[in-house]
Design an enzyme around this catalytic site. Structure first.
Site, PDB file in Angstrom:
ATOM      1  N   GLU A   1      22.014  46.573  43.926  1.00  0.00           N
ATOM      2  CA  GLU A   1      22.628  45.635  44.873  1.00  0.00           C
ATOM      3  C   GLU A   1      22.628  44.215  44.286  1.00  0.00           C
ATOM      4  OE1 GLU A   1      21.269  46.164  48.847  1.00  0.00           O
ATOM      5  OE2 GLU A   1      22.853  44.883  49.641  1.00  0.00           O
TER       6      GLU A   1
ATOM      7  N   HIS B   1      41.989  37.956  38.002  1.00  0.00           N
ATOM      8  CA  HIS B   1      40.745  37.267  38.419  1.00  0.00           C
ATOM      9  C   HIS B   1      39.541  37.710  37.591  1.00  0.00           C
ATOM     10  CE1 HIS B   1      42.698  35.419  41.783  1.00  0.00           C
ATOM     11  NE2 HIS B   1      43.026  36.570  42.333  1.00  0.00           N
TER      12      HIS B   1
ATOM     13  N   ASP C   1      52.991  37.830  45.453  1.00  0.00           N
ATOM     14  CA  ASP C   1      52.433  37.386  46.737  1.00  0.00           C
ATOM     15  C   ASP C   1      52.833  35.955  47.097  1.00  0.00           C
ATOM     16  OD1 ASP C   1      50.806  36.755  44.588  1.00  0.00           O
ATOM     17  OD2 ASP C   1      49.000  37.676  45.411  1.00  0.00           O
TER      18      ASP C   1
ATOM     19  N   HIS D   1      47.908  33.528  43.539  1.00  0.00           N
ATOM     20  CA  HIS D   1      46.523  33.078  43.324  1.00  0.00           C
ATOM     21  C   HIS D   1      46.308  32.619  41.890  1.00  0.00           C
ATOM     22  CE1 HIS D   1      46.418  36.007  46.687  1.00  0.00           C
ATOM     23  NE2 HIS D   1      45.577  35.125  47.203  1.00  0.00           N
TER      24      HIS D   1
ATOM     25  N   TYR E   1      51.340  41.868  48.727  1.00  0.00           N
ATOM     26  CA  TYR E   1      50.781  42.704  49.791  1.00  0.00           C
ATOM     27  C   TYR E   1      51.703  42.884  50.985  1.00  0.00           C
ATOM     28  CZ  TYR E   1      47.200  41.398  46.615  1.00  0.00           C
ATOM     29  OH  TYR E   1      46.526  41.181  45.442  1.00  0.00           O
TER      30      TYR E   1
ATOM     31  N   ASP F   1      51.562  34.792  39.947  1.00  0.00           N
ATOM     32  CA  ASP F   1      50.925  35.292  41.166  1.00  0.00           C
ATOM     33  C   ASP F   1      50.583  34.106  42.060  1.00  0.00           C
ATOM     34  OD1 ASP F   1      49.182  37.938  42.105  1.00  0.00           O
ATOM     35  OD2 ASP F   1      48.253  36.037  42.724  1.00  0.00           O
TER      36      ASP F   1
ATOM     37  N   GLU G   1      35.127  40.510  48.612  1.00  0.00           N
ATOM     38  CA  GLU G   1      36.150  41.356  49.251  1.00  0.00           C
ATOM     39  C   GLU G   1      36.409  42.647  48.498  1.00  0.00           C
ATOM     40  OE1 GLU G   1      37.330  40.069  46.049  1.00  0.00           O
ATOM     41  OE2 GLU G   1      37.460  38.351  47.389  1.00  0.00           O
TER      42      GLU G   1
HETATM   43  C1  6XA Z   1      40.470  37.603  48.950  1.00  0.00           C
HETATM   44  C2  6XA Z   1      41.832  37.352  48.408  1.00  0.00           C
HETATM   45  C3  6XA Z   1      42.019  38.032  47.119  1.00  0.00           C
HETATM   46  C4  6XA Z   1      43.377  37.791  46.546  1.00  0.00           C
HETATM   47  C5  6XA Z   1      43.644  38.647  45.379  1.00  0.00           C
HETATM   48  C6  6XA Z   1      44.959  38.418  44.737  1.00  0.00           C
HETATM   49  N1  6XA Z   1      40.286  37.059  50.244  1.00  0.00           N
HETATM   50  N2  6XA Z   1      44.979  37.850  43.559  1.00  0.00           N
HETATM   51  O1  6XA Z   1      46.021  38.725  45.196  1.00  0.00           O
HETATM   52  O2  6XA Z   1      46.076  37.635  42.863  1.00  0.00           O
HETATM   53 ZN    ZN Z   2      47.438  37.191  44.177  1.00  0.00          ZN
END
Ligand code: 6XA
Ligand code: ZN
Length: 349
Positions: free
Chosen positions: A107, A160, A285, A198, A324, A196, A118
């Protein structure tokens, strides 16, 4: 344009994502890929190939050995420890704590190698992550061997993931592996363009001190958007990499006029850098109906973005990242690829 895809992505299908204080059905789910495949078929992208097995040497060159060992063994250790749910990190080495002492307990170890909570790890996560990474490697290989472009239909996504952390639905950095494969072929300078929504903190981190790989990203401003703690405009690279990172963070509500200006800025910088090859972290996204993002791009805008990228005329690998608004993910992804093919002179196959 050849597509690299593996059914093994299905082995990663967590049941829960920690979101808004609840465990919800993960936004990053296997069906996303079905919508992309459906649109690819409709639009004549019929050349779909299984990737070659992952090149472990390249994976180990990119990632921390302890991190890879963790990913490979985490599920068994979790089960052996008597846990019955999915692996969700909950304790982190935060400010002034010991990052030099990875814990023994699974853990603790999960939090040690995580950047956010997440993203659950399940029984098949490692194998799915490997298959996703191999799509990126094989796509880069195909392009390095003379194809103008290729699409790595990666799932789980990668941008990420750092050399030693998972999170934001990512485990292995597919785009970075593709960039490294280009570097190993004849490309002396490689650029990663991340569109992207993010910020691609993992890709940035991996290449931050490198002068041979440029990283450019347009994304939701970190004050307002995941991953929150990177992606500011003053992150420009370090040492030999000074000037080879370019971030354009944008505020909530941003639509195509401003977003495409940011894209133009990034493309200009890529040209100036003189990249021999390009990797695109293709998240869709930024779409106006995306449930977890706040830009306002339309499906037509994605086609125009593809045209702009194609006009660079660089050998290009696209790696799927986020997106998404499930049904629109296919259309928006394929729109980028089609726009690219309209303008790229290299896009012969
Ligand atoms: C978590 C959001 C993660 C986004 C992941 C994503 N609350 N990265 O789409 O490109
Ligand atoms: Zn993203």
């Amino acid at each position: 344009m050849r597509v690299f895809f593996s059914e093994k992505h299905r082995l990663h299908f967590p049941q829960g994502e920690l979101s808004g204080g609840e465990l919800v059905t993960p936004y990053e789910r296997p069906s996303r890929v079905e919508y992309v495949l459906r649109r690819l078929a409709e639009r004549d992208f019929a050349d779909i190939e299984e990737p070659s097995p992952i090149d472990r040497a390249e994976l180990h060159a990119l990632c921390d050995a302890g991190y890879l060992h963790f990913l490979e063994t985490a599920w068994d250790a979790w089960v052996a420890a008597g846990h019955s749910g999915e692996i969700i990190a909950s304790s982190y080495p935060a400010r002034r704590m010991r990052i030099d002492r990875p814990p023994r307990d699974i853990e603790g170890l999960a939090g040690y190698f995580a950047l956010a909570s997440e993203t659950a790890i399940t029984r098949g996560t490692w194998e799915a992550a490997l298959s996703s990474a191999s799509c990126a490697q094989s796509a880069a290989n195909h392009v390095a061997n003379g194809a103008g472009s290729a699409f790595a239909l990666c799932r789980p996504p990668g941008h990420h993931a750092t050399a030693d952390m998972f999170g934001g639905y990512c485990f292995l950095n597919n785009a970075a592996l593709a960039a490294e494969r280009f570097r190993k072929s004849r490309a002396e300078r490689v650029a990663v363009l991340d569109i992207d929504f993010h910020h691609g903190n993992g890709t940035q981190d991996i290449f931050y001190s490198r002068g041979d790989v440029f990283f450019g990203s347009v994304h939701g401003a970190p004050e307002d958007a995941f991953p929150y703690y990177s992606g500011f405009a003053d992150e420009t690279g370090d040492g030999p990499g000074e000037g080879t990172t370019l971030n354009v963070p944008l505020p909530p509500g941003t639509g195509y006029p401003i977003w495409s200006e940011a894209l133009d800025t990034l493309l200009l910088a890529l040209r100036g850098f003189g990249a021999d090859a390009l990797v695109v972290s293709l998240g869709v996204d930024a779409f106006k109906e995306d449930p977890i993002s706040f830009f306002k791009l339309t499906s037509d805008d994605f086609k125009d973005a593809g045209r702009k990228i194609g006009a660079l005329d660089r050998p290009t690998v696209f790696c799927l990242e986020g997106g998404y608004a499930i049904e629109a993910v296919g259309l928006n992804t394929v729109n980028v690829l089609e726009g690219f093919l309209e303008t790229s002179h290299l896009a012969i196959s």
